[in-house]
Design a protein around this motif. Sequence first.
Motif, PDB file in Angstrom:
ATOM      1  N   TRP A  34       0.849  -1.187   0.000  1.00 31.70           N
ATOM      2  CA  TRP A  34       0.000   0.000   0.000  1.00 31.70           C
ATOM      3  C   TRP A  34       0.883   1.234   0.000  1.00 31.70           C
ATOM      4  O   TRP A  34       1.994   1.228   0.519  1.00 31.70           O
ATOM      5  N   GLU A  35       0.366   2.333  -0.564  1.00 34.87           N
ATOM      6  CA  GLU A  35       1.098   3.595  -0.577  1.00 34.87           C
ATOM      7  C   GLU A  35       0.131   4.757  -0.461  1.00 34.87           C
ATOM      8  O   GLU A  35      -1.047   4.632  -0.796  1.00 34.87           O
ATOM      9  N   VAL A  36       0.631   5.864   0.048  1.00 33.03           N
ATOM     10  CA  VAL A  36      -0.156   7.095   0.107  1.00 33.03           C
ATOM     11  C   VAL A  36       0.259   7.938  -1.082  1.00 33.03           C
ATOM     12  O   VAL A  36       1.442   8.176  -1.310  1.00 33.03           O
ATOM     13  N   ILE A  37      -0.731   8.361  -1.854  1.00 31.45           N
ATOM     14  CA  ILE A  37      -0.482   9.243  -2.998  1.00 31.45           C
ATOM     15  C   ILE A  37      -1.276  10.527  -2.795  1.00 31.45           C
ATOM     16  O   ILE A  37      -2.218  10.555  -2.012  1.00 31.45           O
ATOM     17  N   VAL A  38      -0.892  11.567  -3.486  1.00 30.76           N
ATOM     18  CA  VAL A  38      -1.624  12.836  -3.416  1.00 30.76           C
ATOM     19  C   VAL A  38      -2.096  13.178  -4.818  1.00 30.76           C
ATOM     20  O   VAL A  38      -1.300  13.260  -5.757  1.00 30.76           O
ATOM     21  N   GLU A  39      -3.409  13.322  -4.958  1.00 30.35           N
ATOM     22  CA  GLU A  39      -4.016  13.709  -6.237  1.00 30.35           C
ATOM     23  C   GLU A  39      -4.866  14.945  -6.001  1.00 30.35           C
ATOM     24  O   GLU A  39      -5.764  14.923  -5.147  1.00 30.35           O
ATOM     25  N   ASN A  40      -4.576  15.999  -6.721  1.00 26.15           N
ATOM     26  CA  ASN A  40      -5.319  17.260  -6.588  1.00 26.15           C
ATOM     27  C   ASN A  40      -5.348  17.743  -5.140  1.00 26.15           C
ATOM     28  O   ASN A  40      -6.372  18.223  -4.658  1.00 26.15           O
ATOM     29  N   GLY A  41      -4.231  17.579  -4.444  1.00 24.50           N
ATOM     30  CA  GLY A  41      -4.135  18.053  -3.077  1.00 24.50           C
ATOM     31  C   GLY A  41      -4.801  17.159  -2.042  1.00 24.50           C
ATOM     32  O   GLY A  41      -4.869  17.518  -0.876  1.00 24.50           O
ATOM     33  N   VAL A  42      -5.289  15.986  -2.445  1.00 21.61           N
ATOM     34  CA  VAL A  42      -5.977  15.065  -1.538  1.00 21.61           C
ATOM     35  C   VAL A  42      -5.138  13.797  -1.389  1.00 21.61           C
ATOM     36  O   VAL A  42      -4.799  13.158  -2.378  1.00 21.61           O
ATOM     37  N   SER A  43      -4.827  13.447  -0.144  1.00 24.90           N
ATOM     38  CA  SER A  43      -4.093  12.205   0.115  1.00 24.90           C
ATOM     39  C   SER A  43      -5.026  11.018  -0.023  1.00 24.90           C
ATOM     40  O   SER A  43      -6.160  11.044   0.462  1.00 24.90           O
ATOM     41  N   LYS A  44      -4.535   9.974  -0.705  1.00 23.38           N
ATOM     42  CA  LYS A  44      -5.333   8.771  -0.930  1.00 23.38           C
ATOM     43  C   LYS A  44      -4.475   7.551  -0.669  1.00 23.38           C
ATOM     44  O   LYS A  44      -3.272   7.562  -0.905  1.00 23.38           O
TER      45      LYS A  44
END
Length: 64
Positions: A34-44
């Motif tokens: 699993w990883e944390v990504i940031v898309e459009n300023g939102v962490s997912k």
Amino acid sequence: MSNLAQQPITLCHKDTPALTPEEQARLLAPLQDWEVIVENGVSKLRRTYFFTDYVSAQAFALQV
């Protein structure tokens, strides 16, 4: 929260503070792939699955 996979899911409200990078790292450490990504300023939280063929991928998708 020593084991994130064993914790109950709770509803987050818009005023719930975000996890710090240190908290994210600590909670994510025991979860493989699993990883944390940031898309459009939102962490997912994201996990990518790979399959050798379409049939295997479809069988997995039907179980999820």
